[in-house]
Enzyme design. Structure first.
Site, PDB file in Angstrom:
ATOM      1  N   PHE A 111       0.818  -1.227   0.000  1.00 13.99           N
ATOM      2  CA  PHE A 111       0.000   0.000   0.000  1.00 13.99           C
ATOM      3  C   PHE A 111       0.843   1.264   0.000  1.00 13.99           C
ATOM      4  O   PHE A 111       0.368   2.336  -0.355  1.00 13.99           O
ATOM      5  CB  PHE A 111      -0.973  -0.010   1.191  1.00 13.99           C
ATOM      6  CG  PHE A 111      -0.374   0.335   2.528  1.00 13.99           C
ATOM      7  CD1 PHE A 111       0.307  -0.607   3.270  1.00 13.99           C
ATOM      8  CD2 PHE A 111      -0.525   1.602   3.061  1.00 13.99           C
ATOM      9  CE1 PHE A 111       0.848  -0.292   4.518  1.00 13.99           C
ATOM     10  CE2 PHE A 111      -0.007   1.932   4.306  1.00 13.99           C
ATOM     11  CZ  PHE A 111       0.689   0.974   5.030  1.00 13.99           C
ATOM     12  N   LYS A 112       2.093   1.141   0.386  1.00 12.35           N
ATOM     13  CA  LYS A 112       2.955   2.328   0.472  1.00 12.35           C
ATOM     14  C   LYS A 112       3.103   3.014  -0.885  1.00 12.35           C
ATOM     15  O   LYS A 112       3.330   4.219  -0.942  1.00 12.35           O
ATOM     16  CB  LYS A 112       4.342   1.948   0.970  1.00 12.35           C
ATOM     17  CG  LYS A 112       4.371   1.052   2.181  1.00 12.35           C
ATOM     18  CD  LYS A 112       4.128   1.791   3.455  1.00 12.35           C
ATOM     19  CE  LYS A 112       4.160   0.836   4.631  1.00 12.35           C
ATOM     20  NZ  LYS A 112       4.145   1.481   5.915  1.00 12.35           N
TER      21      LYS A 112
END
Ligand SMILES: Cc1ncc(COP(=O)(O)O)c(C=O)c1O
Ligand SMILES: N[C@@H](CCOP(=O)(O)O)C(=O)O
Length: 466
Positions: A111-112
Site C-alpha cells: 500500500f505504500k
C-alpha cells in the site's frame, strides 16, 4: 492550508514546506490547522470518478496555496498511471459482509506505493522551485523502504538513506531495496529493530550538526503528505459501497498508525465511517492503548507480519493531539514523559475520544494462519499475513451484519510467500512487474545500530543542501 506541529513550538508551514520538512523542528508531526470538510452532496458527486481524479478532488483542500487542483491532477494521473490495475485500489467481495480493498497493485506490491509514487513527484515539484538538494533519511520494516526507493531512485536533487533492521525483513522486501543500484540510493542494514531505526531517523531531524549542512527529508508516514494520499482510498471504497448514504467500517492492519489515521482524517472530512478497527499482530501497543489506555513500549517480537513489528507508533501522536483539544504544549509534555519512561497513560479525553470511532484487536500466529486459510479455502483469495490480521479483526469485530466491513489488503501475498504457503499449501506467484528480482546484484551497507555511526555515514555520502 497551513500546517502546525503537534508539539506547539515549530513555525507553521504551507503544504510545500511541510512536505519538504517531514518532521517539525520541535520534534512534533505536522497536521493541517483544521480539517477540511465535504458536505454529503459534495461526497455524493465524487461517485464514479476515476481514481486519479478522485484523488485530486479529495486532496485539493490540503495542498491549497502550494498547488492548484489542476496541477495536482496532472501529478495524480502520472503517479497512478504506474499501477497495474485500472481501478488502482480495487475492491473485492469476500462474503456477505466482508470486502478486501487491494492496495498492492503499485510497483513494489504494498500500500505504500499509493502515497510514495505521488510523494516522489511532489518532492521533484517543490525542489524544482527551491533549487535545494534533499537528503531523505527513512526507517523501514520492509515496505516503506522499497516503495520510497522506487519513487525517488535516479531523481535529481535527492539522496535516499534507508535503514532497515538486519535480517528482519522478507527476502522479497530486502531485494526490492538492495537491488536498486542508482547512485542516489543508500541501503543500510542496522543491528536492531525498526523502532531503533525510527528513533535514529527522528533524532537526525533535530541534530543541528546534520540539519545545518543537509536538508533532511522524510518518506515515512511522519511526513503529512504520505497520510494525505492514503485518505483517498477510504473515499474510493466507501463511495463504491454506497457512501455517503451508507456507513462503512474499515479494518486496518496497523503498525505505525499511519494508514488507520488516514481513515480518521477521512471521517473528519465528512465520510460516514461506522468504525475503524485497529488490527495489530502480537506487537500490540496500540491494542493495549485503545482497550485500556496503556501505551507502554514492550520488546518487539518478530512475526510473520514483519512490517507491523513495531512498538512505537509514530502517528498515534497525531490522534492524541487531535483528541486532546490540539494543545501542543500539553502533548509535548506527555510525549517527553513517554520518551523518558517508555510508558504513558492516555488521558480520559483521549480514551473516550478514541473509543467513539476506534476499536482494536490483536492477532497471534495461529489466528494469522487461520485467517490466511479462511481467505483461501472460503473465498479463493490468497492474503498476506498483515492483511490476515485485518481479516481476523474484521471477522471477530461484532459489527452489525448490515454494515460492510472493508479490510485493507496492505501487501501482495507474494511478498510473504513462505508464510502464505505454510498456511495454505499454495505458493503465491510473483507478479511479472517485479521482473528478475532474484537474479539481480544487491548493494547494502551493514552498520551497528548506533546513531553516531549512521550520522557519519549519511554525512559522508549526502550532497549538502545547496
Ligand atoms: C504490509 C503492511 N501492512 C500494514 C502496515 C502498517 O501500516 P501503518 O504503519 O501505516 O499502520 C505496514 C507498515 O507499517 C505494512 O508494510
Ligand atoms: N511498515 C512500515 C514501517 C514504516 O512505517 P511508515 O508507514 O511510517 O513509513 C514499513 O514497511 O517500512
Amino acid at each position: 492550508m497551513d500546517y502546525i506541529s503537534t508539539r506547539g513550538r515549530a513555525p507553521a508551514l504551507d503544504f510545500a514546506g511541510a512536505t519538504l520538512a517531514g518532521l517539525a523542528s520541535d520534534g512534533g508531526l505536522y497536521v493541517p490547522r483544521e480539517w477540511p470538510r465535504f458536505s454529503a452532496d459534495e461526497i455524493a458527486a465524487m461517485a464514479g470518478l476515476p481514481y486519479a481524479q478522485l484523488a485530486a478532488k479529495v486532496m485539493a483542500p490540503f495542498v491549497a496555496g502550494s498547488l492548484t487542483e489542476e496541477r495536482l491532477f496532472e501529478l495524480t494521473t502520472e503517479a497512478y498511471g504506474r499501477f497495474a490495475h485500472k481501478a488502482v485500489t480495487p475492491l473485492v467481495q469476500l462474503d456477505e459482509q466482508n470486502w478486501l480493498l487491494e492496495l498492492f497493485h503499485g510497483p513494489t506490491l504494498a500500500f505504500k506505493d499509493v502515497a510514495l509514487q505521488l510523494l516522489g513527484l511532489l518532492f521533484e515539484e517543490f525542489l524544482g522551485r527551491t533549487g535545494q538538494n534533499l537528503t531523505i533519511v527513512g526507517a523501514t520494516s520492509g515496505d516503506t523502504g522499497s516503495a520510497a526507493i522506487d519513487a525517488v531512485a535516479g531523481r535529481d536533487r535527492i539522496d535516499i538513506f534507508m535503514l532497515h533492521p538486519h535480517g528482519r525483513v522478507s527476502d522479497v522486501q530486502r531485494r526490492q531495496m538492495t537491488t536498486v543500484l542508482a547512485p542516489n540510493v543508500h541501503n543500510i542494514a542496522i543491528d536492531g529493530s525498526f523502532d531503533d531505526a525510527q528513533a535514529m531517523v527522528k533524532r537526525m531531524f533535530n541534530d543541528s550538526a546534520m540539519t545545518d549542512r543537509f536538508a533532511i527529508g522524510a518518506v515515512n508516514s511522519i511526513n503529512w503528505a504520505r497520510l494525505m494520499a492514503q485518505v483517498v482510498y477510504y473515499f474510493a471504497a466507501a463511495l463504491q459501497l454506497g457512501a455517503p448514504h451508507r456507513k462503512v467500517a474499515f479494518s486496518v492492519p496497523t503498525g505505525n498508525f499511519g494508514d488507520v489515521f488516514a481513515g480518521y482524517v477521512a471521517a473528519q472530512m465528512g465520510l460516514p465511517i461506522e468504525r475503524l478497527i485497529v488490527a495489530t499482530n502480537v506487537n500490540d501497543i496500540l491494542h493495549r492503548a485503545l482497550s485500556n489506555g496503556d501505551y507502554s513500549q514492550g520488546e518487539v517480537t518478530p512475526t510473520a507480519a514483519p512490517s507491523m513489528d513495531i512498538q512505537v507508533s509514530s502517528n498515534f501522536e497525531r490522534l492524541l493531539f487531535d483528541l486532546g483539544g490540539r494543545d501542543g504544549l500539553a502533548l509535548a509534555e506527555q510525549m517527553a514523559g513517554f520518551e523518558a519512561t517508555k510508558a504513558m497513560q492516555l488521558t480520559n479525553a483521549q480514551r473516550e475520544g478514541a473509543a467513539a470511532l476506534f476499536s482494536s484487536s490483536r492477532t497471534d500466529a495461529a489466528e494469522m494462519s487461520a485467517a490466511i486459510r479462511w481467505g483461501w479455502e472460503n473465498c479463493g483469495q490468497l492474503i498476506d499475513p498483515h492483511t490476515a490480521c485485518g481479516i481476523h479483526a474484521a471477522r471477530t469485530s461484532g459489527i452489525d451484519p448490515a454494515v460492510p466491513v472493508v479490510t485493507l489488503a496492505t501487501a501482495h501475498p507474494a511478498k510473504f510467500r513462505e508464510a502464505v504457503e505454510r498456511a495454505t499449501g499454495h505458493r503465491p506467484s510473483m507478479p511479472s512487474r517485479v521482473g528478475d528480482l532474484f537474479e539481480r546484484e544487491e548493494r547494502c551497507t551493514e552498520l551497528p545500530g548506533d546513531y553516531d555511526g549512521i550520522a557519519e555515514y549519511v554525512a559522508t555520502h549526502a550532497v549538502p543542501k545547496g
